[in-house]
Each structure stands twice: as C-alpha cells, then as structure tokens.
Design an enzyme around this catalytic site. Structure first.
Site, PDB file in Angstrom:
ATOM      1  N   LYS A  76      -1.328  35.424  -6.546  1.00 21.62           N
ATOM      2  CA  LYS A  76      -0.863  34.121  -7.041  1.00 21.62           C
ATOM      3  C   LYS A  76      -0.429  33.281  -5.847  1.00 21.62           C
ATOM      4  CE  LYS A  76       2.297  32.095 -10.515  1.00 21.62           C
ATOM      5  NZ  LYS A  76       3.318  32.393 -11.562  1.00 21.62           N
ATOM      6  N   SER A 153       2.430  30.206 -16.148  1.00 16.65           N
ATOM      7  CA  SER A 153       1.941  29.581 -14.935  1.00 16.65           C
ATOM      8  C   SER A 153       0.941  30.435 -14.152  1.00 16.65           C
ATOM      9  CB  SER A 153       3.117  29.252 -14.028  1.00 16.65           C
ATOM     10  OG  SER A 153       3.737  30.431 -13.555  1.00 16.65           O
ATOM     11  N   SER A 177       5.516  33.590 -17.632  1.00 14.23           N
ATOM     12  CA  SER A 177       4.321  33.211 -16.883  1.00 14.23           C
ATOM     13  C   SER A 177       3.346  34.331 -16.545  1.00 14.23           C
ATOM     14  CB  SER A 177       4.717  32.511 -15.586  1.00 14.23           C
ATOM     15  OG  SER A 177       4.988  31.173 -15.857  1.00 14.23           O
TER      16      SER A 177
HETATM   17  N1  GLN Z   1       6.469  28.180 -19.293  1.00 14.99           N
HETATM   18  C1  GLN Z   1       7.735  28.425 -18.681  1.00 14.99           C
HETATM   19  C2  GLN Z   1       8.148  27.222 -17.891  1.00 14.99           C
HETATM   20  O1  GLN Z   1       7.457  26.273 -17.885  1.00 14.99           O
HETATM   21  C3  GLN Z   1       7.702  29.678 -17.863  1.00 14.99           C
HETATM   22  C4  GLN Z   1       7.200  29.502 -16.495  1.00 14.99           C
HETATM   23  C5  GLN Z   1       7.279  30.747 -15.668  1.00 14.99           C
HETATM   24  O2  GLN Z   1       7.529  31.838 -16.172  1.00 14.99           O
HETATM   25  N2  GLN Z   1       7.104  30.585 -14.367  1.00 14.99           N
HETATM   26  O3  GLN Z   1       9.170  27.202 -17.254  1.00 14.99           O
END
Ligand code: GLN
Length: 488
Positions: A76, A153, A177
C-alpha cells in the site's frame, strides 16, 4: 502461476519447479496488461522486482531461503519505501521519495518478498471507495464492465490481489480500510490487534487506530503474511511485544468435539442489511453450529455510536498528524508572499476535499469550545465499547458479524460524505477497541458479487480469529477468482 496461493508458490519455488524470476515476470506481464485499466498501482517497480527475484533465486540456490522468499507482493502506498516514491495518494506527496524504509516493508524485505509496486488508496487513507486518491480510483476486477469500487482505503491492494496482479498485499485499517475492500472484492482482509504490526514509517492518519495488516486470497496466506509483518518495534511506542508466528496451515479449532462459543452481536441484528448478506450470514451461522460451535447472543450496547465516536476521534488525530505538511520540510510547496501565505497556498493545492474536510472537523472538535462535548464524549464512548467487548468475551471466545451491508457499488454512486461514513458501521468499533478482526468471503450474492463476514477476538487472539475465519472460508467455498480477469 497466478492461481497459486503463497504456500503453493513456496512449494513450487522450493522444489525448483518454478523460479522467483519466472513467477515475478508472470505478474509483471499481467500488470502491464491490466494495470492501467484497474489503476491498482500508483507506482510499479519492475526493475526492483526483477532484482529482488534474482536475489531470491540466488538465496534459494545457496540454501539460505527466507520464509517468504520470492513471493511477489504489492505494498500500500502509505508505507515509506527507501528510494521509491511514496505518495499516500496525495498531491502533497506526489514526488516524495523517502530516505528510509518503513518497519513493515523492511520486514517483507527481510522475509525475501519481491516488491511489484505501490498500491493505490484513498488520499491519506481517508475514504471508503478509494475515490479520494489524487491518482484516480482503482477498479474492482469483479464484473469490470460495471466499474465497481474495489473499496477503500486499501482499494488498490484489494484490486491488485483480486485480479491476480500480486499474490498478496499490505493494507492499513483505521476504521475498516482492510476489511471493507477485502469483503467486496472476495478477498481475505486481516486487521490484527492494534500494536501487533509497527506503524513506524507508515504515513499517519489516526495514530491510535492505524493498524497495518495483510490482504490475501486465502486465510492461510493471511496468516503467513501476518507472521512476516508482526513483531515488536522499539521505533513505535505503541508496538507490542506479543508477536505472531505461523509457519504452516492454520490448525482447526472446530470438529472432533472441540468446544467453541461464537458470539453474535445483538445490536447489529436490527441494522438493515441486504437480503443476500442476511441469508449468507445465517447460513454460515448454521454451518458453524453443525460443526459444533455454540452460538450465543452478546450485547455491545454502544456499538451503534461507534460511527459517531470514530468520526470525531479519527479526524481529530488526523488534523494533528497532517499539520506537518506545510511546505517547509518535504512534499509540495507553493510559494506565497510570506510564510503564512506559503502554508495556505501549499495546503490549498496539496490536499483534496475529503482530507480538508477531516482537518476542519478535527480542528473544530479539538477547539476549546468543543473539546468536552465532542472529543471527550467520543473518548468515553470508545472506552465503553472496549469495555463491552471485554465483557462479551467473558461469554464467548470469538464474535462474528457481517463486513458490510451489501456488495460493491459502482464508483459513480454519487454518495454524500455522510453516506460514505455510514458504510463503516460494521468495521469502526473494532478499531476503537483495538481488537483483531478478519473479513473472510462468506458467499456470492444473487448478482454474482462476493460478500464477506468478520471474525473478532480478544486483543492478541489473532491466531484464533484466523482459525475460525479459515473454517468459514472452507464451508463458504467461494471461488474468488473474478471471471473477467482470472481467465476461467
Ligand atoms: N472509511 C473510513 C474512513 O474514511 C476508514 C478508513 C481507514 O480505515 N483508513 O475514515
């Protein structure tokens, strides 16, 4: 070769049937063919990959093979990689080349893996469809013509693994995410216990929640990846000394009269989910029962407030973490007429809308007028949720719940920020509590798209979480190779 799991690939590499260079070339070819359409990589590193693979073959020939020697993975693009651009999918870091290696990516170097490239994601990992990426959204390889989201994400990571453009990938999970994108691409996504994997060198979003973890095609692969990633790191003050080791296939924890109490969260049973998710979840519950598990209802009274607490705590921490991007030390710099003007112009140009929204919310909830009513309240809710999980684990060994309400949606669904936030309902509580949670495919919906469910455990019970996930994987028996691209 792209259908091999990590352990199958290792077997073939060890027996000499295939070489790491051959395996790597096969993935590089596929990246060349499909990478642009899927947009799952921000940066590909073919030269590095071939050099890694050659070094791996040399080690194997010398009899000094490492645990994951020759396994081609995607990282990532939130993990700093020395000499390789690390963007966090932000214009702010578009040209940032770190001079150091994150602990997690170093551990993969030490395990002998081959780096294929840096996977796309939401900008600074803030989002749910990977649409906030400065580099455009990655695409879900399932029913590709529909241009569905691969989630976020870690959407580049799930897109890459699901489409066979990497055997496995790393992700990070601050509020879901790893698990949400894994669920809607038919992959396995493991969010380990907070502190099991080092955050050092991983671009910070919300430090008390950020959790690196693996994204793989099978649960056994997730265990192998986690083994390589986990471990104490003195450079991360919240890193734990627990560690995680798994050298072979996960052992069953059901069958042969073994006893296991599996909890189902009462408060989630009233949440509206798709009929497919409900049917599949109920099916898997009856499978677990017939394998000898005792199903018990547990209560996490404040779990539906987790979303509100998360969307206060995460932006608060983000507003503090992102203060460093001011155009002075690294990253984008847009010259202004004085230093404040430079700050302003740099941030205005460098951050996307969602990141700005989070910084504004975060700054607001930390302001002296709002601190007690928002931030402190959210911190209390967080404590209550963690306490309720502890209490629930007195009544059961592991807990299960859906990973999402439904299947992958089209990238152009036109959701409002609030509608996006609401998609995290099933995942954020586990980050607030710091407990391990694994999303595992539990079946295909009527529309042919995959759905996932989660297994949660006590802090540092990551092994049993994976063990139960493996049972679910095997009864659900989902063919998680999207036909459009895995060439069946
Ligand atoms: N969807 C969540 C957010 O927008 C989680 C994001 C994440 O876990 N990095 O914060």
């Amino acid at each position: 070769m792209i259908n091999l799991t990590i352990s199958e690939a290792l077997e073939k590499l060890n027996s000499g049937e295939i070489s790491a260079v051959e395996l790597t070339k096969c993935y590089l070819k596929r990246i060349e063919k499909y990478g642009a359409d899927l947009n799952c990589y921000i940066t590909t590193t073919p030269e590095r990959a071939l050099a890694d693979a050659a070094a791996s073959d040399a080690r194997r020939a010398a009899g000094t093979a490492l645990p994951l020697d020759g396994i081609p993975i995607a990282m990532k693009d939130l993990f700093a990689t020395r000499g390789i651009r690390t963007t966090a999918a932000s214009r702010m870091l578009e040209n940032f080349v770190p001079e150091y290696e994150s602990t997690v990516s170093q551990k993969f170097i030490d395990a002998g893996t081959v780096l294929l490239g840096k996977a796309n994601l939401d900008e600074f990992a803030m989002g749910t469809f990977s649409k906030t990426s400065f580099f455009g959204a990655p695409v879900n390889p399932w029913q590709m013509e529909k241009r569905l989201t691969a989630g976020g994400s870690s959407g580049g990571s799930t897109s890459a693994v699901a489409s066979g453009l990497a055997i496995a990938a790393t992700g990070t999970d601050t509020g879901g995410s790893i698990r949400f994108p894994a669920a809607i691409t038919g992959m396995v996504g493991m969010k380990p216990t907070y502190g099991l994997c080092s955050r050092w060198g991983c671009v910070a979003f919300a430090s008390s929640l950020d959790t690196p973890g693996p994204i793989t095609r099978t649960v056994d692969d997730a265990a192998l990846m986690l083994s390589a990633m986990a471990g104490h790191d003195p450079k991360d003050s919240t890193s734990s000394t627990h560690g995680f080791t798994c050298n072979g296939p996960l052992e069953p924890i059901l069958g042969d009269g073994k006893k296991l109490r599996v909890g189902v969260i009462k408060e989630f049973t009233n949440v509206e989910i798709s009929n497919d998710m409900k049917t599949l979840f109920d099916k898997r519950i009856s499978d677990l029962k017939s394998m000898g598990a005792e199903i018990v209802e547990v209560s996490i009274p404040n779990i539906l407030d987790a979303l509100a607490a998360y969307y206060i705590i995460a932006p608060a921490e983000a507003s503090s973490n992102l203060a460093r991007y001011d155009g002075m030390r690294y990253g984008l710099r847009v010259e202004g007429h004085d230093i404040y003007d430079t700050f302003k112009k740099t941030r205005a140009a460098g951050f996307g809308d969602e990141v700005k929204r989070r910084m504004i919310i975060g700054t607001a909830v930390l302001s002296s007028e709002s601190y007690d009513v928002y931030f402190m309240q959210a911190a209390r809710v967080r404590r209550m949720i963690a306490d309720s999980f502890n209490a629930a684990f007195e009544q059961c060994d592991l807990i299960i719940c859906p990973s999402s309400a439904g299947t992958a949606m089209p990238l152009d669904s036109g959701l409002s920020p609030l509608e996006f936030y609401a998609l995290d309902l099933f995942t954020v509580a586990m980050n607030l509590a710091g407990i391990p949670a694994c999303s595992v495919p539990c079946g295909l919906a009527q529309n042919g798209l995959p759905l996932g469910m989660q297994v949660m455990g006590r802090r540092f019970d990551d092994m049993r979480v994976l063990q139960l996930a493996k049972h679910i994987e095997s009864v659900a028996s989902v063919d998680n190779r999207p036909t459009t691209i895995m060439g069946k």
